[in-house]
Write a protein that holds these residues in place. Structure first.
Motif, PDB file in Angstrom:
ATOM      1  N   GLN A 139       0.831  -1.209   0.000  1.00 12.96           N
ATOM      2  CA  GLN A 139       0.000   0.000   0.000  1.00 12.96           C
ATOM      3  C   GLN A 139       0.865   1.260   0.000  1.00 12.96           C
ATOM      4  OE1 GLN A 139      -2.478  -0.673   3.422  1.00 12.96           O
ATOM      5  NE2 GLN A 139      -4.107  -1.597   2.213  1.00 12.96           N
ATOM      6  N   ALA A 140       1.913   1.254   0.785  1.00 11.04           N
ATOM      7  CA  ALA A 140       2.819   2.411   0.818  1.00 11.04           C
ATOM      8  C   ALA A 140       3.497   2.599  -0.533  1.00 11.04           C
ATOM      9  CB  ALA A 140       3.852   2.237   1.925  1.00 11.04           C
ATOM     10  N   ALA A 141       3.893   1.507  -1.163  1.00 14.77           N
ATOM     11  CA  ALA A 141       4.530   1.584  -2.484  1.00 14.77           C
ATOM     12  C   ALA A 141       3.547   2.149  -3.516  1.00 14.77           C
ATOM     13  CB  ALA A 141       5.024   0.203  -2.911  1.00 14.77           C
ATOM     14  N   LYS A 142       2.292   1.739  -3.428  1.00 15.48           N
ATOM     15  CA  LYS A 142       1.264   2.244  -4.347  1.00 15.48           C
ATOM     16  C   LYS A 142       1.090   3.756  -4.183  1.00 15.48           C
ATOM     17  CE  LYS A 142      -3.715   2.117  -4.618  1.00 15.48           C
ATOM     18  NZ  LYS A 142      -4.908   1.462  -4.106  1.00 15.48           N
ATOM     19  N   ALA A 143       1.006   4.217  -2.949  1.00 12.33           N
ATOM     20  CA  ALA A 143       0.821   5.650  -2.687  1.00 12.33           C
ATOM     21  C   ALA A 143       2.021   6.449  -3.209  1.00 12.33           C
ATOM     22  CB  ALA A 143       0.614   5.899  -1.197  1.00 12.33           C
ATOM     23  N   ALA A 145       4.090   5.472  -5.609  1.00 11.95           N
ATOM     24  CA  ALA A 145       4.081   5.365  -7.074  1.00 11.95           C
ATOM     25  C   ALA A 145       3.094   6.346  -7.694  1.00 11.95           C
ATOM     26  CB  ALA A 145       3.756   3.936  -7.489  1.00 11.95           C
ATOM     27  N   PHE A 146       1.915   6.492  -7.099  1.00  8.81           N
ATOM     28  CA  PHE A 146       0.924   7.452  -7.620  1.00  8.81           C
ATOM     29  C   PHE A 146       1.530   8.847  -7.715  1.00  8.81           C
ATOM     30  CE2 PHE A 146      -3.532   5.527  -6.621  1.00  8.81           C
ATOM     31  CZ  PHE A 146      -3.283   4.491  -7.504  1.00  8.81           C
ATOM     32  N   ARG A 147       2.269   9.242  -6.697  1.00  3.31           N
ATOM     33  CA  ARG A 147       2.884  10.573  -6.721  1.00  3.31           C
ATOM     34  C   ARG A 147       4.038  10.629  -7.726  1.00  3.31           C
ATOM     35  NH1 ARG A 147       2.936  13.291  -0.684  1.00  3.31           N
ATOM     36  NH2 ARG A 147       0.768  13.964  -0.778  1.00  3.31           N
ATOM     37  N   LYS A 148       4.892   9.637  -7.722  1.00  2.00           N
ATOM     38  CA  LYS A 148       6.062   9.637  -8.611  1.00  2.00           C
ATOM     39  C   LYS A 148       5.642   9.620 -10.085  1.00  2.00           C
ATOM     40  CE  LYS A 148       9.473   9.336  -5.609  1.00  2.00           C
ATOM     41  NZ  LYS A 148      10.319  10.450  -5.329  1.00  2.00           N
ATOM     42  N   LEU A 149       4.552   8.930 -10.392  1.00  2.00           N
ATOM     43  CA  LEU A 149       4.075   8.844 -11.772  1.00  2.00           C
ATOM     44  C   LEU A 149       3.164  10.011 -12.152  1.00  2.00           C
ATOM     45  CD1 LEU A 149       3.298   5.013 -11.869  1.00  2.00           C
ATOM     46  CD2 LEU A 149       5.235   6.197 -12.934  1.00  2.00           C
ATOM     47  N   GLY A 150       2.925  10.908 -11.209  1.00  2.00           N
ATOM     48  CA  GLY A 150       2.074  12.066 -11.498  1.00  2.00           C
ATOM     49  C   GLY A 150       0.593  11.736 -11.551  1.00  2.00           C
ATOM     50  N   LEU A 151       0.201  10.602 -10.985  1.00  2.00           N
ATOM     51  CA  LEU A 151      -1.214  10.220 -10.982  1.00  2.00           C
ATOM     52  C   LEU A 151      -1.992  10.938  -9.886  1.00  2.00           C
ATOM     53  CD1 LEU A 151      -0.796   6.398 -11.623  1.00  2.00           C
ATOM     54  CD2 LEU A 151      -1.374   8.200 -13.275  1.00  2.00           C
ATOM     55  N   VAL A 152      -1.272  11.487  -8.931  1.00  3.47           N
ATOM     56  CA  VAL A 152      -1.869  12.323  -7.886  1.00  3.47           C
ATOM     57  C   VAL A 152      -1.191  13.680  -7.984  1.00  3.47           C
ATOM     58  CG1 VAL A 152      -2.120  12.661  -5.392  1.00  3.47           C
ATOM     59  CG2 VAL A 152      -2.397  10.391  -6.363  1.00  3.47           C
ATOM     60  N   GLN A 153      -2.004  14.695  -8.204  1.00  7.77           N
ATOM     61  CA  GLN A 153      -1.438  16.035  -8.378  1.00  7.77           C
ATOM     62  C   GLN A 153      -0.978  16.608  -7.050  1.00  7.77           C
ATOM     63  OE1 GLN A 153      -4.878  18.026  -9.996  1.00  7.77           O
ATOM     64  NE2 GLN A 153      -5.398  18.966  -8.051  1.00  7.77           N
ATOM     65  N   PRO A 154      -0.020  17.521  -7.095  1.00  7.11           N
ATOM     66  CA  PRO A 154       0.412  18.180  -5.858  1.00  7.11           C
ATOM     67  C   PRO A 154      -0.707  19.067  -5.314  1.00  7.11           C
ATOM     68  CG  PRO A 154       1.919  18.645  -7.684  1.00  7.11           C
ATOM     69  CD  PRO A 154       0.738  17.946  -8.251  1.00  7.11           C
TER      70      PRO A 154
END
Length: 178
Positions: A139-143, A145-154
């Motif tokens: 779960q931590a890796a998924k969260a 990854a979402f940020r690193k891949l830009g799937l979650v905006q700042p």
């Protein structure tokens, strides 16, 4: 001032939350306010005392209802005040908000000093529950990854309280010390 402010919370609305987050103040200034309760979507239910149910409260029971409200044209220019810290169990909420290009604001104020467990005790607790450890790690890796891949905006803006938080990457377009 924003024409609409929407609070998104993993806690039920109480008089204390309303007071602490200046909801009544905004209402007195004729700002349209909504409080979105996403408790059912992000954590297990438990009784909370002192909950209130004003007309501006929306409680979401399904992720589909939540996404429908994000799509609603009335909410397109709203400022979303996130009362949920970004972590793996809420990554889905943040991902949806990013897809809808929501303007998110966060107040980072909870970094209090603590005494960590001794390393051996911490390690023992982690390895004594291997399935939970694997789930937590994934779960931590998924969260992340979402940020690193830009799937979650700042966040658009993060207000930070304290010297320590001001030095930490807040994953925001703008950081304002308070």
């Amino acid at each position: 001032m924003a024409n609409k402010v929407i609070y998104i919370s993993e806690n039920r609305l109480t008089d204390k939350i309303s007071r602490d987050w200046f909801i009544d103040f905004l209402l007195s200034k004729n700002v349209q306010v909504e409080f979105w309760d996403v408790v059912t979507l992000v954590r297990e239910e438990h009784a909370e005392t002192g909950t209130i149910s004003p007309s501006f409260l929306r409680t979401f029971l399904t992720i589909r209802d939540f996404e429908d409200q994000l799509s609603n044209s009335e909410n397109k220019n709203a400022t979303f005040v996130m009362l949920i810290s970004y972590c793996s169990r809420v990554a889905r909420i943040y991902r949806m908000m990013s897809r809808h290009r929501c303007r998110m604001v966060f107040i980072s104020w909870g970094s209090m000093p603590f005494n960590p467990l001794p390393k051996l005790q911490y390690l023992f607790l982690q390895v004594s529950h291997p399935i939970a450890l694997i789930r937590k790690t994934l779960q931590a890796a998924k969260a992340i990854a979402f940020r690193k891949l830009g799937l979650v905006q700042p966040f658009d803006t993060v207000f930070v309280a304290g010297q320590t938080l001001a030095t930490i990457d807040q994953y925001a377009s703008r950081v304002i010390p308070i």
